[in-house]
Scaffold this motif. Sequence first.
Motif, PDB file in Angstrom:
ATOM      1  N   UNK A  62      -9.905   4.542   3.009  1.00  0.00           N
ATOM      2  CA  UNK A  62     -10.343   4.610   1.618  1.00  0.00           C
ATOM      3  C   UNK A  62      -9.252   3.977   0.756  1.00  0.00           C
ATOM      4  N   UNK A  63      -9.562   2.867   0.104  1.00  0.00           N
ATOM      5  CA  UNK A  63      -8.555   2.143  -0.674  1.00  0.00           C
ATOM      6  C   UNK A  63      -8.154   2.889  -1.940  1.00  0.00           C
ATOM      7  N   UNK A  64      -9.107   3.564  -2.574  1.00  0.00           N
ATOM      8  CA  UNK A  64      -8.801   4.372  -3.742  1.00  0.00           C
ATOM      9  C   UNK A  64      -8.035   3.635  -4.819  1.00  0.00           C
ATOM     10  N   UNK A  86       0.051   1.166  -6.255  1.00  0.00           N
ATOM     11  CA  UNK A  86      -0.803   2.057  -7.037  1.00  0.00           C
ATOM     12  C   UNK A  86      -1.144   3.291  -6.216  1.00  0.00           C
ATOM     13  N   UNK A  87      -1.093   4.447  -6.884  1.00  0.00           N
ATOM     14  CA  UNK A  87      -1.413   5.727  -6.246  1.00  0.00           C
ATOM     15  C   UNK A  87      -2.273   6.544  -7.200  1.00  0.00           C
ATOM     16  N   UNK A  88      -2.699   7.710  -6.745  1.00  0.00           N
ATOM     17  CA  UNK A  88      -3.559   8.558  -7.554  1.00  0.00           C
ATOM     18  C   UNK A  88      -2.805   9.731  -8.149  1.00  0.00           C
ATOM     19  N   UNK A  89      -3.507  10.573  -8.900  1.00  0.00           N
ATOM     20  CA  UNK A  89      -2.864  11.749  -9.501  1.00  0.00           C
ATOM     21  C   UNK A  89      -2.350  12.746  -8.472  1.00  0.00           C
ATOM     22  N   UNK A 142       0.814  -1.212   0.000  1.00  0.00           N
ATOM     23  CA  UNK A 142       0.000   0.000   0.000  1.00  0.00           C
ATOM     24  C   UNK A 142       0.849   1.265   0.000  1.00  0.00           C
ATOM     25  N   UNK A 143       0.288   2.295  -0.631  1.00  0.00           N
ATOM     26  CA  UNK A 143       0.816   3.656  -0.597  1.00  0.00           C
ATOM     27  C   UNK A 143      -0.342   4.519  -0.116  1.00  0.00           C
ATOM     28  N   UNK A 144      -0.170   5.249   0.950  1.00  0.00           N
ATOM     29  CA  UNK A 144      -1.322   5.939   1.539  1.00  0.00           C
ATOM     30  C   UNK A 144      -0.908   7.245   2.205  1.00  0.00           C
ATOM     31  N   UNK A 145      -1.904   8.067   2.470  1.00  0.00           N
ATOM     32  CA  UNK A 145      -1.738   9.282   3.261  1.00  0.00           C
ATOM     33  C   UNK A 145      -2.622   9.154   4.491  1.00  0.00           C
ATOM     34  N   UNK A 146      -2.057   9.435   5.661  1.00  0.00           N
ATOM     35  CA  UNK A 146      -2.786   9.348   6.919  1.00  0.00           C
ATOM     36  C   UNK A 146      -3.220  10.743   7.367  1.00  0.00           C
ATOM     37  N   UNK A 176      -5.689   7.409 -13.134  1.00  0.00           N
ATOM     38  CA  UNK A 176      -6.183   8.659 -13.713  1.00  0.00           C
ATOM     39  C   UNK A 176      -7.420   9.171 -12.999  1.00  0.00           C
ATOM     40  N   UNK A 177      -8.095   8.302 -12.238  1.00  0.00           N
ATOM     41  CA  UNK A 177      -9.391   8.679 -11.664  1.00  0.00           C
ATOM     42  C   UNK A 177      -9.498   8.512 -10.153  1.00  0.00           C
ATOM     43  N   UNK A 178      -8.654   7.680  -9.543  1.00  0.00           N
ATOM     44  CA  UNK A 178      -8.800   7.366  -8.130  1.00  0.00           C
ATOM     45  C   UNK A 178      -7.682   7.992  -7.305  1.00  0.00           C
ATOM     46  N   UNK A 179      -8.034   8.560  -6.169  1.00  0.00           N
ATOM     47  CA  UNK A 179      -7.041   9.175  -5.301  1.00  0.00           C
ATOM     48  C   UNK A 179      -6.176   8.117  -4.620  1.00  0.00           C
ATOM     49  N   UNK A 180      -5.002   8.543  -4.187  1.00  0.00           N
ATOM     50  CA  UNK A 180      -4.158   7.695  -3.354  1.00  0.00           C
ATOM     51  C   UNK A 180      -4.930   7.303  -2.099  1.00  0.00           C
TER      52      UNK A 180
END
Length: 326
Positions: A117-119, A69-72, A8-12, A95-99
Amino acid sequence: MRIAVTGSIATDHLMVFPGRFADQLIKEQLERVSLSFLADRLDVRRGGVAANIAFGLGLLGLDPVMVGAAGPDFADYGAWLRANGVDTSAVRVSETLHTARFVCTTDQDQNQIATFYAGAMAEAPRIDLAGIAGRTGGLRLVLVGADDPAAMLRHTATAHRLGIPVAADPSQQLARLDREQARLLVDRATWLFTNEYEAALLLERTGWSEKELLARVGTWITTRGADGVSLTRSGADRLAVPAVPTDRIADPTGAGDAFRSGFLAGLAWQWPARQAARFGCALATTVLESVGTQEYKLLPSDLAARIAQTYGDDAARFIEPRLADV
């Protein structure tokens, strides 16, 4: 050849509510809850198991390949990781889902209400690990961390097909896996990482006894918090490595990921497993004393002193040549 870290790649987004959740709950209205808590603090931190582990390896000069996988909205995060030695070229940017985001509010009693939120993680199964191995000149090890379960299964199968050793680290995703999935993720792993709770859950999920599981993996590493780690192999005595002590715990988040960074670095440097585990424990304590999973600094003199105090001068002298490059 390099280490690939998948996961996972995420923002807390971490908030603090200065009251008590319980004071806002009305017993007779729990079926129709509509509440808003006014937080007085917000911390936005970089996270995700792949990013945390790759960050640590990057600081140690291992040039890890991060796979996820990450978002824009990943541009700033990606720049941060690259500045700290992480290869992000294998990250799929949706292209469409946030990190992915973890949003958590903690009250004064340390109760928490959180949403994950998996995004963009939903697109991780589209990542081709074989192509990444080809573009990067080969991989010496693939860590399969918590991610979309389909991606975890695909990466595991691809690594086995290519003959690349696997470090299985299912962690938070164990609760989502059925028996067949759990077995596929850990079977034939060269290294298996769990904490104590996950160790029990893994046996329940796979339906295997400890002896049966050990017959299917190389070494099982179990992190035990303040009690250190244990390393177990089939037919061998359990190896216990004590933790590096501290009385300045600031934030436990990310300590397990830091241990993995240190341990994997030791493997890359061809250290014995005991020495790699000691180094991992020293990194874990460094993170315990920092707020955030990627805000810590690695100071060679500090790491050497911690290891000397816990494991002896010989252990410290063993690692010092590598620390000169940190």
